[in-house]
Design a protein around this motif. Structure first.
Motif, PDB file in Angstrom:
ATOM      1  N   LEU A   1       0.822  -1.207   0.000  1.00  0.00           N
ATOM      2  CA  LEU A   1       0.000   0.000   0.000  1.00  0.00           C
ATOM      3  C   LEU A   1       0.861   1.264   0.000  1.00  0.00           C
ATOM      4  N   CYS A   2       1.931   1.221   0.793  1.00  0.00           N
ATOM      5  CA  CYS A   2       2.764   2.424   0.952  1.00  0.00           C
ATOM      6  C   CYS A   2       3.699   2.648  -0.224  1.00  0.00           C
ATOM      7  N   ASP A   3       4.242   1.574  -0.806  1.00  0.00           N
ATOM      8  CA  ASP A   3       5.308   1.712  -1.809  1.00  0.00           C
ATOM      9  C   ASP A   3       4.838   1.557  -3.243  1.00  0.00           C
ATOM     10  N   GLN A   4       3.703   0.900  -3.449  1.00  0.00           N
ATOM     11  CA  GLN A   4       3.235   0.737  -4.829  1.00  0.00           C
ATOM     12  C   GLN A   4       1.895   1.442  -5.079  1.00  0.00           C
ATOM     13  N   VAL A   5       0.901   1.180  -4.229  1.00  0.00           N
ATOM     14  CA  VAL A   5      -0.413   1.798  -4.437  1.00  0.00           C
ATOM     15  C   VAL A   5      -0.300   3.324  -4.374  1.00  0.00           C
ATOM     16  N   SER A   6       0.533   3.833  -3.468  1.00  0.00           N
ATOM     17  CA  SER A   6       0.682   5.285  -3.332  1.00  0.00           C
ATOM     18  C   SER A   6       1.201   5.904  -4.627  1.00  0.00           C
ATOM     19  N   TRP A   7       2.206   5.270  -5.227  1.00  0.00           N
ATOM     20  CA  TRP A   7       2.771   5.810  -6.474  1.00  0.00           C
ATOM     21  C   TRP A   7       1.794   5.643  -7.638  1.00  0.00           C
TER      22      TRP A   7
ATOM     23  N   LEU B   1      -0.544   8.497  -7.267  1.00  0.00           N
ATOM     24  CA  LEU B   1       0.085   9.780  -7.581  1.00  0.00           C
ATOM     25  C   LEU B   1       0.249   9.962  -9.091  1.00  0.00           C
ATOM     26  N   ILE B   2       0.808   8.953  -9.772  1.00  0.00           N
ATOM     27  CA  ILE B   2       1.082   9.084 -11.210  1.00  0.00           C
ATOM     28  C   ILE B   2      -0.228   9.115 -12.011  1.00  0.00           C
ATOM     29  N   VAL B   3      -1.183   8.217 -11.673  1.00  0.00           N
ATOM     30  CA  VAL B   3      -2.469   8.218 -12.380  1.00  0.00           C
ATOM     31  C   VAL B   3      -3.217   9.524 -12.115  1.00  0.00           C
TER      32      VAL B   3
ATOM     33  N   ALA C   1      -3.643  12.509  -2.536  1.00  0.00           N
ATOM     34  CA  ALA C   1      -3.695  11.370  -1.607  1.00  0.00           C
ATOM     35  C   ALA C   1      -2.463  10.495  -1.781  1.00  0.00           C
ATOM     36  N   GLY C   2      -2.107  10.231  -3.028  1.00  0.00           N
ATOM     37  CA  GLY C   2      -0.915   9.421  -3.262  1.00  0.00           C
ATOM     38  C   GLY C   2       0.333  10.091  -2.735  1.00  0.00           C
ATOM     39  N   ALA C   3       0.484  11.398  -2.979  1.00  0.00           N
ATOM     40  CA  ALA C   3       1.651  12.136  -2.500  1.00  0.00           C
ATOM     41  C   ALA C   3       1.703  12.129  -0.975  1.00  0.00           C
TER      42      ALA C   3
ATOM     43  N   GLY D   1      11.894  13.681   0.406  1.00  0.00           N
ATOM     44  CA  GLY D   1      12.940  13.296  -0.547  1.00  0.00           C
ATOM     45  C   GLY D   1      12.452  12.236  -1.525  1.00  0.00           C
ATOM     46  N   ALA D   2      11.662  11.285  -0.982  1.00  0.00           N
ATOM     47  CA  ALA D   2      11.124  10.235  -1.854  1.00  0.00           C
ATOM     48  C   ALA D   2      10.148  10.818  -2.866  1.00  0.00           C
ATOM     49  N   LEU D   3       9.388  11.833  -2.456  1.00  0.00           N
ATOM     50  CA  LEU D   3       8.423  12.437  -3.363  1.00  0.00           C
ATOM     51  C   LEU D   3       9.102  13.067  -4.572  1.00  0.00           C
TER      52      LEU D   3
END
Length: 635
Positions: free
Chosen positions: A471-477, A480-482, A500-502, A526-528
């Motif tokens: 959820l944190c590392d894939q669904v979030s991105w 964000l990208i979609v 929400a993703g960001a 930094g990850a963002l």
């Protein structure tokens, strides 16, 4: 898509059955022998195998003999053909002929030693001839050039300018004779004969002029006679060297048996190396290895046929232990395993991405080659080559890969309406006159590719029970990208999805790095920033458009040249046809190669970068050697 599950195999057997069991294991080709762990077993560590040094020497000699004979082999090799095969009965027959074949090796070694001696003699003769050549006009033998009671004589060389100066000034006087024998480049080769009363004066003049004394081999023959003898000796050496070549070429009839012998001996060497990993007792031996789980039953059945008393045990790897990696896919997907293995095998408990990667790979190839005519060639010629030439398995896999790319090249060629550079049909995409839809399609396919990589990472997390990480590392991105993409179409929905993703990325990206909430927040920010990496990744798929455009433009240029040439009558038409065929073959060749390379690049950098866990050690079972021939079971 699967990484084959591996099982540990323990085998305890009688020492007298060792040879037969090892041969059976080698024929099975599914057991990787490893160093036996004897800490909990009452066995000794294996001792050095006395046969190995002698066998290694034999293999080195046979391999050298093959390399010599191959130079004389004029047999026409079928294009792309696989190595020949022999069965076990033939391999045993080759072993029976081993002494005879080793005599061939000894003969070649003797001829090579003789050739080496002749090369040495030839070099010495050439050096001596070079030394004598400037003196071939000397009218007396070199042995007559010596000091007497009243005179002294010298042979040597001096700068041509010094010689001319001596001549003009009559530097040596009447009691000395200095005769020029020859000139070469800037040197004059001279014969000096002086009365002893003039020694000091003459030597001073010679020294001042840079005179270098020549030392010639003494003999009663004139120099030109010595050169004639040396030329005769050189001719005899050259004749014998030609004879050695012919004698070596006559032994080429033994090339095929020597190749068979090499692989038979190399297979034996592999078995002996395996023996060094055994643990042994007085009457038994203990073997450990890796076996694919699907082959355990077959291995047990076959080994018990050889030795009913053999004891076998198969069990799972210990916790933390990494077994070797073997990929297994359907027949349609298998050719694309080479793309994965060329990068690095996946880690043992990771995932094999070949099946997911394949449709993207062939579509990328199709978009970059982008000419339906070239696609037809790829799709037709590749299976024909496999059917007619029967190449090696590795070559077959590459040809099947090209065929798959060819099928998608036909599809994308139809979309671009490109047939050998012509556009005879209605166009769906026009990369030259309307580039934006094509570029958008490339980026859209790239986004799908990247999301597939993100999905693979999510799958790995779910399989390992790490739902929160998913959820944190894939669904979030993904959100964000979609969301950023949807902002161009549905701003309201896209905006909140991206926010929400960001937010999830910022709040959770640093969760494993620190317990301090401030540090975690800084890590999240930094990850963002990695969103710029996603933009860069998406833009890298523009290469699909660029290479496809280049293929079409080059094809059109070839066709323009052909139309210009073909207007010159019959000769022009013939030349135009040659240019058409040659030009399009060249264009297809370079673009197929480029498409393969860039498709690999998109997998390795963009796709694998999202999830791939590499570092797997290849599964290397004990198999028969196939450097020159395939050794198969007679059955």
């Amino acid at each position: 898509m699967a990484i084959v599950e591996m099982k540990h195999m323990d085998m305890l057997a009688l020492g007298r059955d060792r040879h037969e069991l090892l041969e059976a294991i080698q024929k099975l080709g599914c057991v990787q022998v490893i160093q036996a762990d004897t800490e909990d077993v009452t066995f000794n560590k294996p001792s050095a195998i006395e046969e190995l040094p002698g066998l290694e020497e034999q293999l080195t000699r046979v391999g050298w003999a093959i390399s010599r004979l191959v130079k004389h082999d004029n047999t026409k090799k079928p294009f792309m053909a696989d190595k020949p095969s022999i069965d076990t009965a033939q391999s045993e027959a080759v072993l029976i002929q081993q002494n005879q074949l080793m005599e061939t090796v000894e003969t070649l070694e003797a001829l090579e030693r003789e050739a080496g001696d002749l090369r040495g003699q030839s070099a010495r003769i050439e050096a001596l001839s070079e030394q004598l050549r400037p003196w071939q006009n000397l009218q007396i033998p070199p042995s007559d050039v010596h000091t007497t009671r009243n005179t002294f004589a010298l042979l040597g060389s001096v700068q041509k300018a010094s010689w001319e100066s001596w001549q003009a000034e009559n530097a040596f006087g009447e009691l000395c004779t200095v005769e020029q024998i020859s000139t070469q480049r800037d040197l004059a080769y001279v014969y000096v004969l002086c009365h002893n009363s003039q020694r000091e004066r003459a030597m001073a003049i010679l020294k001042e002029g840079g005179f270098t004394t020549a030392s010639l081999p003494h003999g009663n023959l004139l120099v030109r006679e010595q050169l004639a003898e040396l030329a005769e000796q050189q001719q005899k050496i050259e004749q014998r060297q030609q004879g050695i070549i012919l004698d070596s070429a006559a032994l080429v009839v033994n090339l095929a048996p020597l190749k068979q012998l090499y692989d038979v001996l190399a297979s034996k060497r592999a078995r002996l190396y395996a023996v060094e990993r055994f643990a042994v007792s007085e009457h038994t031996f203990f073997l450990q290895g890796w076996v694919p789980e699907t082959m355990t039953k077959t291995a047990e059945e076959q080994l018990k046929l050889v030795s009913p008393s053999v004891a076998l045990s198969f069990y799972d790897p210990a916790e933390g232990e990494e077994p070797p990696v073997l990929l297994h896919n359907s027949a349609a997907v298998t050719p694309f395993e080479s793309v994965v293995s060329s990068f690095s095998l996946p880690a043992p408990f990771s995932v094999d991405p070949t099946a997911i990667m394949m449709p993207f790979f062939i579509n990328f190839m199709g978009m970059m080659v982008s000419d339906a005519g070239y696609g037809l060639m790829m799709a037709i010629v590749a299976p024909l080559l496999i059917k007619v030439l029967k190449p090696s398995k590795s070559t077959q896999r590459m040809l099947w890969l090209i065929m798959g790319g060819g099928l998608m090249t036909i599809f994308w060629g139809l979309m671009y309406n490109s047939w050998f550079g012509y556009a005879p049909l209605p166009t769906v995409f026009d990369p030259m006159n309307n580039a934006m839809p094509v570029m958008a399609t490339c980026i859209g396919l790239g986004a799908l590719h990247l999301f597939a990589g993100l999905g693979m990472a999510a799958y790995l997390n779910i399989r390992r029970g790490q739902v929160l990480d998913m959820l944190c590392d894939q669904v979030s991105w993904f959100m964000l990208i979609v969301g950023l993409g949807l902002m161009l179409v549905v701003p309201a929905v896209g905006q909140w999805m991206a926010i929400a993703g960001a937010a999830i990325v910022v709040l959770t990206a640093g969760r494993k790095k620190s317990k301090n909430p401030i540090k975690r927040l800084i890590s999240g920010l930094g990850a963002l920033y990695n969103v710029t990496g996603w933009v860069s990744d998406l833009l890298s798929y523009i290469r699909l458009f660029g290479m496809g455009l280049a293929t079409g433009v080059i094809g059109m240029v070839i066709n323009i040249l052909v139309s210009m040439i073909a207007g010159g009558g019959i000769i022009g038409m013939v030349l135009g046809a040659a240019v058409f065929v040659g030009g399009h073959l060249f264009n297809a060749g370079i673009n197929i190669f480029g498409a393969y390379v860039h498709s690999c690049r998109l997998q390795y950098i963009e796709f694998f970068g999202k999830f791939y866990e590499d570092g797997g050690i290849p599964f290397r079972p004990l198999v028969t050697s196939n450097s020159y021939v395939h050794i198969r079971d007679a059955q």
